[in-house]
Design an enzyme around this catalytic site. Structure first.
Site, PDB file in Angstrom:
ATOM      1  CB  SER A 203      -0.952   0.012   1.201  1.00  0.00           C
ATOM      2  OG  SER A 203      -0.229   0.104   2.413  1.00  0.00           O
TER       3      SER A 203
ATOM      4  CE  LYS B 224      -2.958   2.234   4.823  1.00  0.00           C
ATOM      5  NZ  LYS B 224      -2.835   1.412   3.591  1.00  0.00           N
TER       6      LYS B 224
END
Length: 303
Positions: free
Chosen positions: A73, A151
């Site tokens: 990701s 993230k």
């Protein structure tokens, strides 16, 4: 003393023949000293192991922790894709002692209970394998918990985030972000999401690999509007430590162009903050230093 065939005395060979009483006593003393040292080390080994464990726990809890990147990701910033060597990153906890995460920071955090795990991790069912898994996670060689995510911070408390402007860029408070790290963005027609005002004490986060990241956009319908709590942030991803060919620091660009109006960069520590890790290192080294000093004094006394 011996004679050769000519009748002349030959030289005496040093050490030839049985040892003298003094030599035998010296050998016994050295042998006993070695046995005492081995016994002392065996007695002190459990204490040293305990000290090492406590130091590792303190460092992991307050200062730094290694993490294994299990998913893609955050490609290409962080490698975690199937079939490639997953990055191991060092997460620095010190910067958030003095402030909250800023836009552009890469953070590791514990996800809300509304988030679906990106990876499946089989948790151990006994204390021994649980301890091994804890140790592996501490040094960054084992997959993290299913609840741990990595993230990039896009917006902070009080800011309004939305997508997209005319060029397909994410905006914060109406201003487009500068995001050079984006990899494989989602198609323009499926990129949009409605405006979300981030509550105080929370963050809006997104993965760099936009088409493969289940981030705040995927959870915008939950009770947190897709945001995560600042208190759930474990630390700032600061350094890729493995593999060696990717060793290096991680960038935290000024994606909102706020640096010019700031007094100092967000990750700049005060003198006291800079000194704390050094002080902690000195405190951590104290037990080992004391042990070495005791051994030196004991050896001196034995002599």
């Amino acid at each position: 003393m011996s004679s050769d065939r000519s009748g002349e005395p030959a030289d005496v060979i040093p050490g030839d023949g049985p040892p003298s009483g003094a030599e035998a006593a010296g050998r016994r003393w050295h042998r006993q000293r070695g046995q005492r040292s081995e016994t002392s080390l065996l007695r002190e080994l459990p204490v040293l192991l305990l000290v090492a464990f406590v130091l590792a726990l303190v460092v992991k809890t307050f200062f730094a922790q290694a993490f294994f990147i299990p998913s893609g990701s955050m490609e290409q910033t962080l490698h975690g894709c199937p079939g490639c060597t997953g990055d191991r990153v060092l997460v620095n906890k010190v910067p958030y002692w003095f402030g909250d995460p800023e836009p552009g920071d890469i953070v590791v955090f514990q996800g809300p209970d509304t988030w679906v795990p990106e990876v499946d991790v089989q948790e151990p069912d006994n204390w021994f394998t649980g301890a091994l898994l804890w140790l592996g996670r501490t040094v960054g060689v084992a997959p993290p918990s299913e609840d741990d995510y990595v993230k990039r911070v896009i917006a902070t408390g009080g800011q309004t985030v939305q997508c997209c402007d005319a060029e397909g860029r994410v905006t914060v408070d109406g201003q487009p972000l500068d995001e050079p790290y984006i990899y494989e963005n989602t198609p323009l027609e499926s990129r949009a999401f409605d405006a979300v005002t981030v509550p105080e004490g929370r963050l809006w986060v997104m993965g760099d690999h936009r088409s493969a990241s289940a981030d705040s956009r995927s959870h915008v319908g939950d009770r947190y509007s897709g945001t995560i709590a600042v208190d759930d942030v474990i630390g700032k991803a600061a350094l890729i430590v493995w593999p060696i060919n990717r060793f290096g620091t991680l960038d935290d660009p000024d994606i909102q162009h706020t640096e010019a109006s700031s007094v100092a960069p967000s990750d700049t520590l005060s003198p006291a903050g800079s000194a704390l890790p050094v002080g902690a290192g000195l405190v951590g080294a104290l037990p080992v230093t004391v042990w070495h000093r005791r051994r030196r004094l004991r050896r001196t006394a034995d002599r």
